[in-house]
Design an enzyme around this catalytic site. Structure first.
Site, mmCIF file in Angstrom:
data_model
loop_
_atom_site.group_PDB
_atom_site.id
_atom_site.type_symbol
_atom_site.label_atom_id
_atom_site.label_comp_id
_atom_site.label_asym_id
_atom_site.label_seq_id
_atom_site.Cartn_x
_atom_site.Cartn_y
_atom_site.Cartn_z
ATOM 1 N N ARG A 184 0.802 -1.230 0.000
ATOM 2 C CA ARG A 184 0.000 0.000 0.000
ATOM 3 C C ARG A 184 0.834 1.280 0.000
ATOM 4 N NH1 ARG A 184 -3.667 -1.374 4.948
ATOM 5 N NH2 ARG A 184 -2.031 -2.922 5.266
ATOM 6 N N TYR A 237 8.809 -4.418 15.375
ATOM 7 C CA TYR A 237 8.344 -4.369 13.991
ATOM 8 C C TYR A 237 9.010 -3.200 13.261
ATOM 9 C CZ TYR A 237 5.101 -7.810 15.610
ATOM 10 O OH TYR A 237 4.592 -8.968 16.138
ATOM 11 N N TYR A 247 30.303 35.208 -4.404
ATOM 12 C CA TYR A 247 30.697 33.813 -4.221
ATOM 13 C C TYR A 247 32.089 33.789 -3.616
ATOM 14 C CZ TYR A 247 32.362 29.136 -4.931
ATOM 15 O OH TYR A 247 32.897 27.896 -4.704
#
Ligand code: UD1
Ligand code: CA
Length: 454
Positions: free
Chosen positions: A16, A101, A363
């Protein structure tokens, strides 16, 4: 208490989820489901951890190699009892076995610890649900003693009324578990080997059956589809937000915070909406984080202000700095105290000294910038020649004029000034003005071109 065996069941296909990935490798709070369970398991200091995965799930052992765990394949998948059987060869008999689980990610250490304290025998983790549909029911006798677990599909009308359900998580003495699993049959509505059938076997042998309930319901919520995944993600984020606020952190909106890792905050930290924190992030006292900032694996020292839409990755920021809005610090950046990094400035693998500023459109890559340096708008370090990277060094008190290109390797000396618009290819000496600019000329009477007639 002797150390545990822990078995993590993770063989389910997860149909699912409609995904090519095994279900347990989907992420919650930035960490895959089975890893949440493994981390919780490890926190109990077990002597053995065994993960049962399914056909097609080889990505599970491949991506979990950092864990000292055994991975066993269950193929075909004939039920939860059959899944635990696959782990038996790896379990030590002299201790208990805890079954967890892989798709129940938020189980907490404290609840499992409580199960360990519950007493000898079989310990079941149960919850009471207003709507128990789909779950195995805990059947008790008139004295309230557990008699068995009956699955939804095998239950009679009376049993279907029972609100106490099996979460699946249980703790059993290993030697007995081994014997019980050996006797499991599959004569039931689903034709499966039910792990839950061991409960009736225990009762028949006079083995005590205890039940423990988790502190919070979400600890035992399983995930079968993307709605449940998203819902549990929100539950978890709310928990994290609650803890932060209880420690004094101000959150503009606790529903709009995402922590995908570990966020540690000092006093009077203020976080605006939409921020994402990934990996390990440390925010010092009085740090403010502006809206929609993303901060990953970084430490930000006290008093620093981060304006909205800033992105900081694997970097270290000193005290009382100003960052953003729209600033980007890429890995390996280190800002010393009082540095300013403004809008549309990208910094990578560089050190910015105390009180230095790069406030607009720059930069700065592979650079070492000293203290009190001013880097003008549009300055670029040209650190890459297409094959190799080179460093730029800018010494203390230098002033870099706007729109300068610093072609690395290059050094700007102490107190040097670079004229705006320069392309600097050679070292600029300390204390001097260096510039590279074609002279400004005016052509008298020059006319703009006009459109020709058709
Ligand atoms: C199981 C329990 C039920 C409980 C419910 C809680 C049994 C028989 N029933 O029901 O009492 O209320 O969980 O969610 O145990 N798995 C494998 N291999 C298998 C079958 C399952 O690894 O062959 C794993 C699945 O990946 C999943 C878990 O075991 O993580 C539970 O399996 P699922 O099919 O969801 O069990 P239920 O039938 O819902
Ligand atoms: Ca289920």
């Amino acid at each position: 208490m002797s150390p545990l065996n822990i078995v993590i069941l993770a063989a389910g296909k997860g149909t699912r989820m409609y995904s090519d990935k095994p279900k347990v490798l989907h992420a919650l709070a930035g960490k895959v489901l089975v890893q949440h369970v493994l981390d919780c398991a490890v926190s109990l200091q077990p002597q053995q951890v065994c993960v049962v995965y399914g056909h097609g799930g080889e990505a599970v052992p491949q991506s979990m190699q950092q864990y000292d765990a055994k991975f066993v394949i269950q193929e075909p998948q004939l039920g939860t009892g059959h899944a635990v059987q696959q782990a038996l060869p790896h379990l030590k008999d002299d201790t208990s076995t805890l079954v967890l689980y892989g798709d129940v990610p938020l189980i907490q250490h404290s609840t499992l610890h409580q199960m360990q304290q519950a007493g000898d025998g079989l310990v079941l983790l149960t919850v009471n649900l207003d709507n128990p549909t789909g779950y195995g029911r805990i059947v008790r006798n008139a004295d309230g003693d557990v008699q068995c677990i009956v699955e939804q599909k095998d239950a009679n009308a009376e049993q279907l009324q029972i609100k106490e359900v099996n979460t699946g998580i249980l703790l059993a003495p290993t030697e007995k578990l081994r014997a019980w699993l050996g006797k499991l049959g599959n004569d039931n509505a689903q034709g499966e080997y039910y792990l839950t059938d061991i409960v009736a076997m225990a009762v028949r042998q006079g083995v005590a059956v205890h039940t423990v309930q988790p502190a919070q319901h979400w600890e035992v919520e399983g995930i079968n589809n993307k709605i449940q995944l998203a819902t549990l993600e929100r539950v978890w984020q709310q928990e994290v937000a609650g803890k932060l606020m209880m420690q004094g952190v101000t959150l503009a909106d606790p529903a709009r915070l995402d922590v995908r890792g570990e966020l540690t905050c000092g006093r009077d930290v203020d976080i605006d909406v939409g921020c994402i924190f990934e990996g390990e992030v440390i925010l010092g006292d009085r740090v403010r984080v502006g809206a929609y900032s993303v901060i990953r694996n970084a430490s930000i020292a006290q008093g620093t202000q981060i304006a909205p839409y800033s992105h900081i990755d694997a970097s270290e920021v000193g005290a009382n700095c100003h960052i953003g809005p729209y600033a980007r610090l890429r890995p390996g950046s280190k800002l010393h105290d009082d540095a300013h990094v403004g809008n549309f400035v990208e910094i990578k693998n560089s050190e910015i000294g105390q009180g230095s500023k790069a406030n607009h459109l720059s930069y700065i890559g592979d650079s070492t910038v000293g203290s009190r340096v001013n880097i003008g708008a549009g300055t670029i370090t040209c650190n890459y020649d297409g094959a190799n990277k080179f460093r730029t060094v800018i010494e203390d008190d230098a002033f870099i004029g706007s729109d300068t290109q610093l072609v690395a390797p290059v050094k700007v000396g102490k107190g040097a000034t670079i004229g705006a618009g320069s392309t600097i290819t050679k070292d600029a000496p300390a204390g001097e003005l260096t510039l590279s600019r074609s002279k400004q000329t005016t052509i008298p009477g020059w006319q703009r071109p006009v459109k020709g007639k058709k």
